[in-house]
Design a protein around this motif. Structure first.
Motif, PDB file in Angstrom:
ATOM      1  N   LYS A   3       1.133  -1.279   0.050  1.00  0.00           N
ATOM      2  CA  LYS A   3       0.230  -0.057  -0.172  1.00  0.00           C
ATOM      3  C   LYS A   3       0.769   1.234  -0.076  1.00  0.00           C
ATOM      4  O   LYS A   3       1.879   1.350   0.825  1.00  0.00           O
ATOM      5  CB  LYS A   3      -1.183  -0.073   1.347  1.00  0.00           C
ATOM      6  N   CYS A   4       1.194   2.299  -0.936  1.00  0.00           N
ATOM      7  CA  CYS A   4       2.277   2.933  -1.315  1.00  0.00           C
ATOM      8  C   CYS A   4       1.204   4.637  -1.477  1.00  0.00           C
ATOM      9  O   CYS A   4      -0.353   4.888  -1.896  1.00  0.00           O
ATOM     10  CB  CYS A   4       2.614   2.886  -2.626  1.00  0.00           C
ATOM     11  N   ARG A  21       2.300  11.370 -10.918  1.00  0.00           N
ATOM     12  CA  ARG A  21       0.573  10.700 -11.343  1.00  0.00           C
ATOM     13  C   ARG A  21       1.028   9.205 -11.944  1.00  0.00           C
ATOM     14  O   ARG A  21       0.777   8.935 -12.114  1.00  0.00           O
ATOM     15  CB  ARG A  21       0.360  11.556 -11.962  1.00  0.00           C
ATOM     16  N   ALA A  22       2.326   8.946 -12.939  1.00  0.00           N
ATOM     17  CA  ALA A  22       2.267   8.465 -13.370  1.00  0.00           C
ATOM     18  C   ALA A  22       3.497   7.044 -12.488  1.00  0.00           C
ATOM     19  O   ALA A  22       2.332   5.437 -12.824  1.00  0.00           O
ATOM     20  CB  ALA A  22       3.924   8.029 -14.322  1.00  0.00           C
ATOM     21  N   MET A  23       3.961   7.286 -11.333  1.00  0.00           N
ATOM     22  CA  MET A  23       3.903   6.438 -10.318  1.00  0.00           C
ATOM     23  C   MET A  23       2.601   5.853  -9.430  1.00  0.00           C
ATOM     24  O   MET A  23       2.713   4.618  -9.730  1.00  0.00           O
ATOM     25  CB  MET A  23       4.948   6.503  -9.440  1.00  0.00           C
ATOM     26  N   ALA A  24       1.793   6.828  -9.382  1.00  0.00           N
ATOM     27  CA  ALA A  24       0.545   6.183  -8.669  1.00  0.00           C
ATOM     28  C   ALA A  24       0.023   5.207  -9.309  1.00  0.00           C
ATOM     29  O   ALA A  24      -1.012   4.582  -8.997  1.00  0.00           O
ATOM     30  CB  ALA A  24      -0.377   7.816  -8.507  1.00  0.00           C
ATOM     31  N   ALA A  29      -1.505   3.682  -6.978  1.00  0.00           N
ATOM     32  CA  ALA A  29      -1.092   4.375  -4.760  1.00  0.00           C
ATOM     33  C   ALA A  29      -2.098   5.843  -4.852  1.00  0.00           C
ATOM     34  O   ALA A  29      -2.139   6.110  -6.237  1.00  0.00           O
ATOM     35  CB  ALA A  29       0.881   4.900  -5.039  1.00  0.00           C
ATOM     36  N   LYS A  30      -2.309   5.713  -3.694  1.00  0.00           N
ATOM     37  CA  LYS A  30      -3.144   6.749  -3.213  1.00  0.00           C
ATOM     38  C   LYS A  30      -1.751   7.988  -4.077  1.00  0.00           C
ATOM     39  O   LYS A  30      -0.416   7.977  -3.215  1.00  0.00           O
ATOM     40  CB  LYS A  30      -3.392   7.199  -2.061  1.00  0.00           C
ATOM     41  N   ILE A 143       8.755   2.418  -9.299  1.00  0.00           N
ATOM     42  CA  ILE A 143       8.295   1.894  -8.254  1.00  0.00           C
ATOM     43  C   ILE A 143       7.761   0.726  -8.816  1.00  0.00           C
ATOM     44  O   ILE A 143       7.262   0.187  -7.333  1.00  0.00           O
ATOM     45  CB  ILE A 143       7.220   3.195  -9.031  1.00  0.00           C
ATOM     46  N   GLN A 144       7.082   0.065  -9.746  1.00  0.00           N
ATOM     47  CA  GLN A 144       6.858  -1.605  -9.609  1.00  0.00           C
ATOM     48  C   GLN A 144       8.072  -2.384  -8.664  1.00  0.00           C
ATOM     49  O   GLN A 144       7.922  -2.722  -7.823  1.00  0.00           O
ATOM     50  CB  GLN A 144       7.694  -2.312 -10.807  1.00  0.00           C
ATOM     51  N   GLN A 145       9.120  -1.386  -8.721  1.00  0.00           N
ATOM     52  CA  GLN A 145       9.639  -2.573  -8.021  1.00  0.00           C
ATOM     53  C   GLN A 145      10.177  -2.322  -6.612  1.00  0.00           C
ATOM     54  O   GLN A 145      10.482  -2.933  -5.543  1.00  0.00           O
ATOM     55  CB  GLN A 145      12.121  -1.578  -8.588  1.00  0.00           C
ATOM     56  N   MET A 146       9.552  -0.698  -5.851  1.00  0.00           N
ATOM     57  CA  MET A 146       9.801  -0.166  -4.411  1.00  0.00           C
ATOM     58  C   MET A 146       8.197  -1.178  -4.151  1.00  0.00           C
ATOM     59  O   MET A 146       8.056  -1.264  -2.659  1.00  0.00           O
ATOM     60  CB  MET A 146       9.243   1.284  -4.799  1.00  0.00           C
ATOM     61  N   VAL A 147       7.050  -1.483  -4.897  1.00  0.00           N
ATOM     62  CA  VAL A 147       6.244  -2.093  -4.539  1.00  0.00           C
ATOM     63  C   VAL A 147       5.827  -3.442  -4.393  1.00  0.00           C
ATOM     64  O   VAL A 147       5.509  -3.428  -3.813  1.00  0.00           O
ATOM     65  CB  VAL A 147       4.574  -1.172  -4.649  1.00  0.00           C
TER      66      VAL A 147
END
Length: 149
Positions: A3-4, A21-24, A29-30, A143-147
């Motif tokens: 949950k990001c 916004r692209a990452m979200a 993510a919120k 971001i994919q790697q992060m979540v």
């Protein structure tokens, strides 16, 4: 998927907002501006991203001041930025602040963003057209790697 929450400050040309916004979108993510952080329950998120434009080789002061007010003890965090040069080393002031607040840094990301700040405005700016499709794709991979991990 973790949950990001993605917090950002973007005002010059909206470069950092595009990346946030692209990452979200990629991470489901919120996303909210750092001004609105009081409207979310930070403690409910497993990982928190902090993104800002860069001025004078450091993240916007507004982001630094707001991040310093949050209880981040034990939180997984990441930092991202956009700037005319796109250098990750510009994230260091925010990285240090977050680490000193007890957060666990899991990654940093930086890309170029159109910049017309100060005297470079006279030459039409630098990094025109950024963030571009390649920058957006790189942000989504990051971001994919992060979540996911």
């Amino acid at each position: 998927m973790k949950k990001c929450l993605i917090l950002y400050e973007s005002y010059h040309h909206g470069n950092t907002e595009k990346i946030a916004r692209a990452m979200a979108e990629q991470a489901n993510a919120k996303v909210c501006t750092i001004d609105k952080v009081h409207t979310v329950r930070v403690e409910e998120y497993e990982i928190i991203g902090f993104g800002a434009g860069i001025a004078y080789a450091r993240p916007y002061d507004k982001m630094l001041k707001a991040a310093a007010q949050l209880n981040l003890q034990g939180k997984a965090v990441f930092v991202f930025s956009t700037s005319g040069m796109g250098k990750a080393k510009y994230n260091s002031a925010l990285v240090e602040l977050l680490k000193n607040a007890g957060a666990s840094l899991v990654g940093t990301f930086a890309c170029k963003g159109y910049d017309t700040f100060g005297p470079i405005k006279m030459i039409g700016g630098i990094a025109k057209g950024h963030p571009d499709e390649k920058d957006i794709a790189a942000a989504k991979r990051f971001i994919q790697q992060m979540v996911v991990s």
